[in-house]
Write a protein that holds these residues in place. Structure first.
Motif, PDB file in Angstrom:
ATOM      1  N   LEU A 190       1.080  -1.217   0.041  1.00  0.00           N
ATOM      2  CA  LEU A 190      -0.018  -0.018  -0.066  1.00  0.00           C
ATOM      3  C   LEU A 190       0.800   1.237   0.049  1.00  0.00           C
ATOM      4  N   GLY A 191       2.097   1.143   0.710  1.00  0.00           N
ATOM      5  CA  GLY A 191       2.920   2.292   0.620  1.00  0.00           C
ATOM      6  C   GLY A 191       2.229   3.639   1.156  1.00  0.00           C
ATOM      7  N   GLU A 192       2.364   4.884   0.394  1.00  0.00           N
ATOM      8  CA  GLU A 192       1.707   6.001   0.606  1.00  0.00           C
ATOM      9  C   GLU A 192       0.709   6.321  -0.349  1.00  0.00           C
ATOM     10  N   ASP A 193      -0.144   5.520  -0.705  1.00  0.00           N
ATOM     11  CA  ASP A 193      -1.171   5.364  -1.639  1.00  0.00           C
ATOM     12  C   ASP A 193      -2.399   6.192  -0.848  1.00  0.00           C
ATOM     13  N   ASP A 194      -2.540   7.528  -1.244  1.00  0.00           N
ATOM     14  CA  ASP A 194      -3.279   8.374  -0.377  1.00  0.00           C
ATOM     15  C   ASP A 194      -5.035   8.253  -0.951  1.00  0.00           C
ATOM     16  N   LEU A 195      -4.870   7.288  -2.161  1.00  0.00           N
ATOM     17  CA  LEU A 195      -6.316   6.861  -2.365  1.00  0.00           C
ATOM     18  C   LEU A 195      -7.009   5.656  -2.044  1.00  0.00           C
ATOM     19  N   ALA A 196      -6.186   5.171  -0.861  1.00  0.00           N
ATOM     20  CA  ALA A 196      -6.311   3.921  -0.210  1.00  0.00           C
ATOM     21  C   ALA A 196      -6.151   3.693   0.991  1.00  0.00           C
ATOM     22  N   HIS A 208       5.220  12.575   5.308  1.00  0.00           N
ATOM     23  CA  HIS A 208       4.011  13.398   5.509  1.00  0.00           C
ATOM     24  C   HIS A 208       2.711  12.681   5.525  1.00  0.00           C
ATOM     25  N   ALA A 209       2.810  11.499   4.858  1.00  0.00           N
ATOM     26  CA  ALA A 209       1.558  10.699   5.081  1.00  0.00           C
ATOM     27  C   ALA A 209       1.839   9.393   6.239  1.00  0.00           C
ATOM     28  N   CYS A 210       1.057  10.012   7.337  1.00  0.00           N
ATOM     29  CA  CYS A 210       1.440   9.076   8.635  1.00  0.00           C
ATOM     30  C   CYS A 210       0.128   8.514   9.054  1.00  0.00           C
ATOM     31  N   VAL A 211      -0.928   9.433   9.488  1.00  0.00           N
ATOM     32  CA  VAL A 211      -2.208   8.897   9.735  1.00  0.00           C
ATOM     33  C   VAL A 211      -3.097   8.348   8.863  1.00  0.00           C
ATOM     34  N   GLY A 212      -3.214   7.203   8.888  1.00  0.00           N
ATOM     35  CA  GLY A 212      -4.203   6.504   8.047  1.00  0.00           C
ATOM     36  C   GLY A 212      -3.256   5.594   7.219  1.00  0.00           C
ATOM     37  N   PRO A 256      -9.952   7.088   1.900  1.00  0.00           N
ATOM     38  CA  PRO A 256     -10.347   5.690   1.404  1.00  0.00           C
ATOM     39  C   PRO A 256     -11.204   5.907  -0.118  1.00  0.00           C
ATOM     40  N   CYS A 257     -10.791   6.501  -0.820  1.00  0.00           N
ATOM     41  CA  CYS A 257     -11.371   6.809  -2.084  1.00  0.00           C
ATOM     42  C   CYS A 257     -11.870   5.450  -2.742  1.00  0.00           C
ATOM     43  N   LEU A 258     -10.602   4.631  -3.042  1.00  0.00           N
ATOM     44  CA  LEU A 258     -11.055   3.349  -3.614  1.00  0.00           C
ATOM     45  C   LEU A 258     -10.993   2.234  -2.823  1.00  0.00           C
ATOM     46  N   CYS A 259     -10.254   2.131  -1.575  1.00  0.00           N
ATOM     47  CA  CYS A 259     -10.427   1.106  -0.756  1.00  0.00           C
ATOM     48  C   CYS A 259     -10.207   1.541   0.670  1.00  0.00           C
ATOM     49  N   LEU A 260     -10.115   0.595   1.608  1.00  0.00           N
ATOM     50  CA  LEU A 260      -9.772   0.997   2.857  1.00  0.00           C
ATOM     51  C   LEU A 260      -8.159   0.336   3.270  1.00  0.00           C
ATOM     52  N   GLY A 261      -7.188   0.626   2.613  1.00  0.00           N
ATOM     53  CA  GLY A 261      -5.806   0.170   3.128  1.00  0.00           C
ATOM     54  C   GLY A 261      -6.178  -1.400   3.599  1.00  0.00           C
ATOM     55  N   PRO A 262      -5.626  -1.612   4.982  1.00  0.00           N
ATOM     56  CA  PRO A 262      -5.742  -2.983   5.334  1.00  0.00           C
ATOM     57  C   PRO A 262      -7.194  -3.388   5.537  1.00  0.00           C
ATOM     58  N   GLY A 263      -8.171  -2.974   5.378  1.00  0.00           N
ATOM     59  CA  GLY A 263      -9.406  -3.202   5.547  1.00  0.00           C
ATOM     60  C   GLY A 263     -10.161  -2.429   6.581  1.00  0.00           C
ATOM     61  N   PRO A 264     -11.264  -2.744   6.998  1.00  0.00           N
ATOM     62  CA  PRO A 264     -12.266  -3.823   6.383  1.00  0.00           C
ATOM     63  C   PRO A 264     -12.535  -3.372   4.851  1.00  0.00           C
ATOM     64  N   GLY A 265     -12.915  -4.566   4.021  1.00  0.00           N
ATOM     65  CA  GLY A 265     -13.316  -4.485   2.808  1.00  0.00           C
ATOM     66  C   GLY A 265     -13.225  -5.852   2.391  1.00  0.00           C
ATOM     67  N   PRO A 305     -16.123   2.784   7.606  1.00  0.00           N
ATOM     68  CA  PRO A 305     -15.583   1.856   8.715  1.00  0.00           C
ATOM     69  C   PRO A 305     -14.003   2.331   8.609  1.00  0.00           C
ATOM     70  N   TRP A 306     -13.686   3.199   9.609  1.00  0.00           N
ATOM     71  CA  TRP A 306     -12.423   3.448   9.451  1.00  0.00           C
ATOM     72  C   TRP A 306     -11.476   2.536  10.069  1.00  0.00           C
ATOM     73  N   ASN A 307     -12.153   1.667  11.113  1.00  0.00           N
ATOM     74  CA  ASN A 307     -11.424   0.780  11.717  1.00  0.00           C
ATOM     75  C   ASN A 307     -10.899  -0.273  11.083  1.00  0.00           C
ATOM     76  N   ALA A 308      -9.468  -0.512  11.296  1.00  0.00           N
ATOM     77  CA  ALA A 308      -8.809  -1.598  10.257  1.00  0.00           C
ATOM     78  C   ALA A 308      -9.216  -2.883  10.655  1.00  0.00           C
ATOM     79  N   ALA A 309      -8.823  -3.966   9.722  1.00  0.00           N
ATOM     80  CA  ALA A 309      -9.429  -5.198   9.894  1.00  0.00           C
ATOM     81  C   ALA A 309      -7.880  -5.808   9.742  1.00  0.00           C
ATOM     82  N   CYS A 310      -6.910  -6.080  10.644  1.00  0.00           N
ATOM     83  CA  CYS A 310      -5.622  -6.630  10.416  1.00  0.00           C
ATOM     84  C   CYS A 310      -4.955  -6.838  11.691  1.00  0.00           C
ATOM     85  N   VAL A 311      -3.798  -7.459  11.564  1.00  0.00           N
ATOM     86  CA  VAL A 311      -3.029  -7.758  12.925  1.00  0.00           C
ATOM     87  C   VAL A 311      -2.620  -6.453  13.339  1.00  0.00           C
TER      88      VAL A 311
END
Lengths: 548, 174
Positions: free
Chosen positions: A45-51, A211-215, A56-65, A85-91
């Motif tokens: 995912l790196g610093e993908d600011d659309l995910a 610069h991309a930290c939170v999220g 979360p324009c396209l998807c929600l990083g580590p989930g939920p999704g 659903p901002w809360n993540a679904a991952c370890v």
């Protein structure tokens, strides 16, 4: 069905579950840690600011999704709006991508009723524990997970027995300006505490100021969450097994009303039945309440621990307010992530309403978020729009903060049997209404944010959270959710005792924001961690009583 | 030049070169991930893409070349490949697959309309379009838009950031 027996099961590997698993495993208790998500793939995912979790324009990083980690709740506001659903679904759950502000609640937060008296229409209550009861565990969380900060210049902070393990972060130009201006206004600026390394700590490096930290997941692991602190320790003890892609569907309660373990479904949709002597539920306030409610049995027809219809009630979150504008000089630097300066001047004892919240400069906006923001009088597209973004992006100043929402008995999560998730479990509806106190509170705080940035020289000021009639931020099911299984002293009005043990069960404990009686005027994660340490330590010290 | 100044100089140049190289590599990778040149679109028909491209460029136009910007202005939506971003997201199993029919039905009616007219005539579609165009221009290039980090260059941002090179108080963008 696959059957197994363990000593303890911890459900959820986020802020609370991670700490609980670590304490149990290091005390020699064979612990099975079940997590619905998988290891977060920061390298992908790196610093993908659309995910990212923040945009979360396209998807929600580590989930939920996706089908398996789809959100399990949505917001009822008359027309069934959907909660992000901002809360993540991952370890590590949300601790992988959070902003990592590391607040301790204030002493007053543990005794709202004593401090303010009855508030009609609310269910404010004193906690069954005080700040002093929790203080040693705040220290433990700060030390073991790693917190940087300083309370120098902050007269409102609760007393602490140990200093912060790491020094505070340096300030960027925006936070410096707000600090200086705030002090001139008679406020008390201080450094935002972070679960982030300001210096190398615990074998991991210091923050590199992305610069991309939170999220986002930290590319060098300088942000401290369950996944890189307590979980590795738990796993290294040899007493903790982590199973990912494992969705717990039910707490197993027999006809005699005894909790015997849990049932979960693995990634191949195989059902497992785990016999356990102790179960710790740490799924986050919404999902924990859902698991209790869907675990029906002969003696608990409305779900485990729910014979008094308290599970899912008194939910709270934060009503975020902010003010943003532009100053004449450039404030932006590539060195992130911002959010350096804070004020606790408006957390309590404000005029005309109870509670309040901490105000602080905010995390950087990634360009796609700035581009989508609305500014009065600014064209939405075309050359003028492009020039506006170009000339203003680096001059933005923002101050924001969370107003501590007032819990109400009527504000609750209910099961919606007409909507099911992948496993056929009902989704949650977030129902209720904002208490009038909170409309006053957030309008007041929003105006203070505007005061501060105007004093900094900001023009074109835009405020949020200051419309008394809007439902701003109410019943937010996607972030900072808490209170669905509050702790207390009366089994008819609370779900757990002061050790976060569910009434009616000697061996069922909760370790997340669900037990909060109220949510503080600040981000709740350090309190979740401290409570989990305290609960797990209690289990270890009382092995016999809980059946271990 | 003192030793410290010399070191600082080297570090800045190094960071800039590193950033540039990574930017080019990133753009190359995106090109590589795109479809074969003879069928450039994953979801849109060529005439749909053409209409979309014209509207997108109106929404975020290229800087006119001038002496002031050394004839190196920031590209607009066309050169930043915003349509490629939208096309990729509209493809089967992509996040905006559900919007494909909306695009299809509206673009057919937008053939001779300017952006102002589209905004007036189809306000809901226009809002969706504008949102996606902004994402495509300002978002991460891995999704097909923001080619050459156009918007990041416009804002003076480090992009892609080079791990370990963001020093508080120092600017080190491209």
């Amino acid at each position: 069905m696959i059957r197994e027996t363990v000593d303890a099961v911890v459900i959820g590997s986020g802020a609370g579950g991670g700490c609980a698993a670590k304490v149990l495993a290091c005390a020699g208790i064979k612990t099975l840690l079940l997590e619905r998500g998988e290891w977060a793939k920061g390298d992908v995912l790196g610093e993908d600011d659309l995910a990212s979790q923040r945009s979360p324009c396209l998807c929600l990083g580590p989930g939920p999704g996706g089908a398996r980690t789809r959100k399990c709740h949505y917001h009822y506001n008359g027309d069934f709006g959907v909660v992000s659903p901002w809360n993540a679904a991952c370890v590590g759950s949300g601790t992988v991508t959070y902003g990592a502000m590391a607040w301790r609640f204030l002493e007053t937060d543990f005794g709202l009723k004593s401090h303010y008296g009855e508030l009609p229409g609310s269910s404010i209550e004193d906690w069954p524990i005080t700040y002093n009861d929790l203080e040693p565990f705040y220290c433990q969380a700060e030390r073991e997970i790693g917190v940087s900060g300083s309370n120098e210049g902050n007269p409102f902070a609760a007393p602490r027995r140990r200093p912060f393990p790491m020094p505070p972060f340096s300030l960027d130009p925006e936070s410096k300006l707000v600090w200086k201006t705030g002090r001139k206004m008679g406020l008390h600026p201080f450094y935002v505490p972070f679960l982030r390394n300001s210096i190398p700590y615990n074998g991991r490096p210091a923050c590199i100021h992305q610069h991309a930290c939170v999220g986002f997941q930290c590319p060098i692991d300088a942000k401290n969450g369950s996944q890189n602190t307590v979980l590795p320790v738990a796993l290294a003890s040899g007493n903790c097994e982590l199973r990912i892609r494992s969705m717990v569907t039910e707490l197993a309660v027999d006809d005699g009303g005894r909790l015997t373990g849990v049932r979960y479904v693995d990634e191949n949709d195989k059902l497992h039945e785990i016999s356990a002597k102790v179960v710790v539920v740490a799924c986050g306030s919404n999902a924990t309440a859902r698991l209790l409610m869907t675990s029906r049995s002969k003696l608990f027809p409305n779900g485990a621990g729910n014979n008094h219809d308290v599970v899912g009630r008194n939910i709270t979150s934060h009503a975020y307010v902010s003010a943003r504008g532009f100053v004449d000089q450039e404030l932006y630097t590539s060195a992130g992530p911002g959010a350096g300066t804070a004020f606790m001047d408006f957390c309590h004892d404000n005029p005309g309403f109870i509670c309040g919240g901490v105000l602080h400069t905010d995390f950087r906006w990634v360009p796609s978020v700035f581009a989508a923001s609305q500014w009065p009088g600014v064209p939405k597209w075309g050359k003028a729009y492009k020039d506006f973004v170009r000339t203003h992006f680096r001059r933005m100043i923002r101050v924001c903060g969370p107003h501590q929402q007032t819990p109400r008995w009527e504000n609750r999560l209910v099961l919606d049997k007409s909507r099911k998730d992948y496993w056929g479990l009902p989704l949650m509806k977030v129902t209720g209404a904002e208490h009038p106190n909170d409309a006053k509170g957030r309008c007041f705080l929003s105006d203070r944010c505007a005061d501060i940035i105007r004093a900094c020289g900001a023009k074109m000021v835009v405020q949020t959270g200051n419309n008394p009639k809007s439902r701003n931020g109410w019943g937010h099911g996607g972030q900072h959710q808490s209170g669905s299984c509050r702790m207390g002293t009366d089994p008819k009005k609370s779900v757990t005792d002061k050790w976060a043990r569910v009434w009616d069960f000697p061996n069922l404990f909760l370790a997340d924001g669900s037990v909060h009686v109220n949510n503080g005027g600040m981000n709740p994660v350090l309190t979740i961690m401290a409570l989990a340490y305290r609960t797990a330590s209690h289990i270890v010290e009382n092995r016999k009583e809980v059946g271990l | 030049m003192t030793r410290k100044q010399f070191l600082k100089c080297g570090l800045t140049a190094g960071a800039a070169a590193g950033g540039l190289a990574a930017g080019w590599f990133g753009a190359g990778l995106v090109e590589y991930m795109g479809s074969a040149p003879d069928t450039p679109w994953k979801a849109l028909a060529p005439q749909e893409a053409e209409i979309l491209d014209r509207l997108a460029e109106e929404l975020i136009p290229a800087d006119p070349p001038s002496l002031e910007n050394g004839y190196k202005g920031i590209p607009g939506a066309h050169d930043a490949k915003v349509v490629r971003y939208i096309d990729w997201q509209l493809a089967p199993d992509a996040p905006y697959e559900k919007h494909l029919l909306t695009y299809r039905s509206h673009l057919a009616m937008c053939k001779k309309l300017s952006a102002v007219e589209v905004e007036k005539k189809f306000p809901e579609f226009f809002d969706l379009l504008l949102k996606h165009v902004k994402q495509g221009f300002f978002g991460h290039p891995r999704h097909g838009g923001n080619a050459g980090w156009a918007s990041y260059r416009m804002l003076g941002l480090a992009g892609p950031s080079v791990t370990g090179r963001n020093i508080p108080g120092e600017e080190n963008h491209l």
